[in-house]
Enzyme design. Sequence first.
Site, PDB file in Angstrom:
ATOM      1  N   HIS A  60       1.091  -1.079  -0.111  1.00 27.14           N
ATOM      2  CA  HIS A  60       0.186  -0.127  -0.213  1.00 27.14           C
ATOM      3  C   HIS A  60       1.114   1.322  -0.106  1.00 27.14           C
ATOM      4  CE1 HIS A  60      -3.057  -3.217   1.768  1.00 27.14           C
ATOM      5  NE2 HIS A  60      -3.138  -2.805   0.914  1.00 27.14           N
ATOM      6  N   GLU A  63       2.197   3.781   2.978  1.00 30.33           N
ATOM      7  CA  GLU A  63       1.976   3.614   4.139  1.00 30.33           C
ATOM      8  C   GLU A  63       3.844   3.623   3.818  1.00 30.33           C
ATOM      9  OE1 GLU A  63      -1.120   0.641   4.495  1.00 30.33           O
ATOM     10  OE2 GLU A  63       0.418   0.213   4.520  1.00 30.33           O
ATOM     11  N   HIS A 157       3.344  -3.080   7.622  1.00 30.67           N
ATOM     12  CA  HIS A 157       2.529  -1.897   6.654  1.00 30.67           C
ATOM     13  C   HIS A 157       2.296  -0.692   7.661  1.00 30.67           C
ATOM     14  CE1 HIS A 157       0.518  -3.823   3.358  1.00 30.67           C
ATOM     15  NE2 HIS A 157       1.264  -5.111   3.667  1.00 30.67           N
ATOM     16  N   GLU A 221       1.398  -4.952  10.445  1.00 30.52           N
ATOM     17  CA  GLU A 221       0.893  -3.913  11.092  1.00 30.52           C
ATOM     18  C   GLU A 221       1.912  -2.902  12.112  1.00 30.52           C
ATOM     19  OE1 GLU A 221      -1.488  -2.701   9.334  1.00 30.52           O
ATOM     20  OE2 GLU A 221      -2.363  -4.518   8.058  1.00 30.52           O
TER      21      GLU A 221
HETATM   22 ZN   LIG Z   1      -1.099  -1.692   4.067  1.00 32.23          ZN
END
Ligand SMILES: [Zn+2]
Length: 334
Positions: A60, A63, A157, A221
């Site tokens: 992504h 990020e 991420h 994350e």
């Molecule tokens: Zn992500």
Amino acid sequence: MFDQYSDIIAHTLANADAPHARKHDFLSAGTEVTLLDSGVIKFEPNTACDTSVVISCAVHGNETAPIEIISRIIDDLLAEEQKCGQRVLFILANPWSMVAAERFVDLNMNRLFCGQWQHQDLTLKEVKRAAKLEAFVANFYAEEPVTVTQRLHYDCHTAIKDSARARFALYPFVADRQIPDSQKAFLDQADIQTLLLQQSAGNTFSSFTSSTQQAQSFTLELGKVKAFGANDLSQFNGIDSALRRLIAGDPLPNEPARTVDSFSVCHEIERTSEQWQFLVPDETANFAEFLPGHMIWQDGAEEYRVGDQPEYLVFPNAHVPVGQRAGLMLRKIG
Ligand SMILES: [Zn+2]
């Protein structure tokens, strides 16, 4: 390695669509460096090593914190201020979404792996890139010397939502597999004390490496989404130092020093009709706790209430089309 550009971020942003010429170099310590494509760079020490690690970010593109952390590690490897004791493949996965400062351009790339790209429009850049990344990773593992006994993949991420637990790791589902203590110890070293064990096969980048490449893989994350330059990188010291120790080949603990809490999914929330009501506020943080009896959703006579022990909500999103997943309810399992 990056022509006139200051680092791999600037090079990748400038070369998202440029035809790529593979580049190759040796550092003075003998480490072989290969720029395989825009945003894809491999380091191979000339000493016997036991680990092949893939470190990816920007699946992504907005990020940014993990991208900045990884770019600095690459800079330090190239300057030989960071020791290279293991094979490493770094991937900035989605250059076009980095340029656009968006999560993705056409399609969420983290749903395109495990061959899912084959069922999409093959003219789309993110679809082609997912196919190429699978090939780069498979080749990287296939080319490893016989001394290598361990394959790892950390896909980094940051989240859109706040989280009641600042950092967490997702461990992809592979039948009959249990997470080894050494990987819990790595997460602890990276200041990640929360682990979500997935119970069904996915099509994320880490699902691909764990299910088809026999790697120990995680989606990490690591905090909140911010723009390039707006990150407080000190919040990412844990993952930065854990990755640097791993790459250097320094010994890492075999068991976690602190508890890493494990969670498993007890209920998949689905938006079942147009009348379906999600009874938690939009701004609810990931890992928010709900006590027994709390009603989570209702659809006519159907409802879901928390069972006899507390449950935790992750990835809530009421605004999905009918038939799609609107969140996950978890139970703590240890
Ligand atoms: Zn992500």
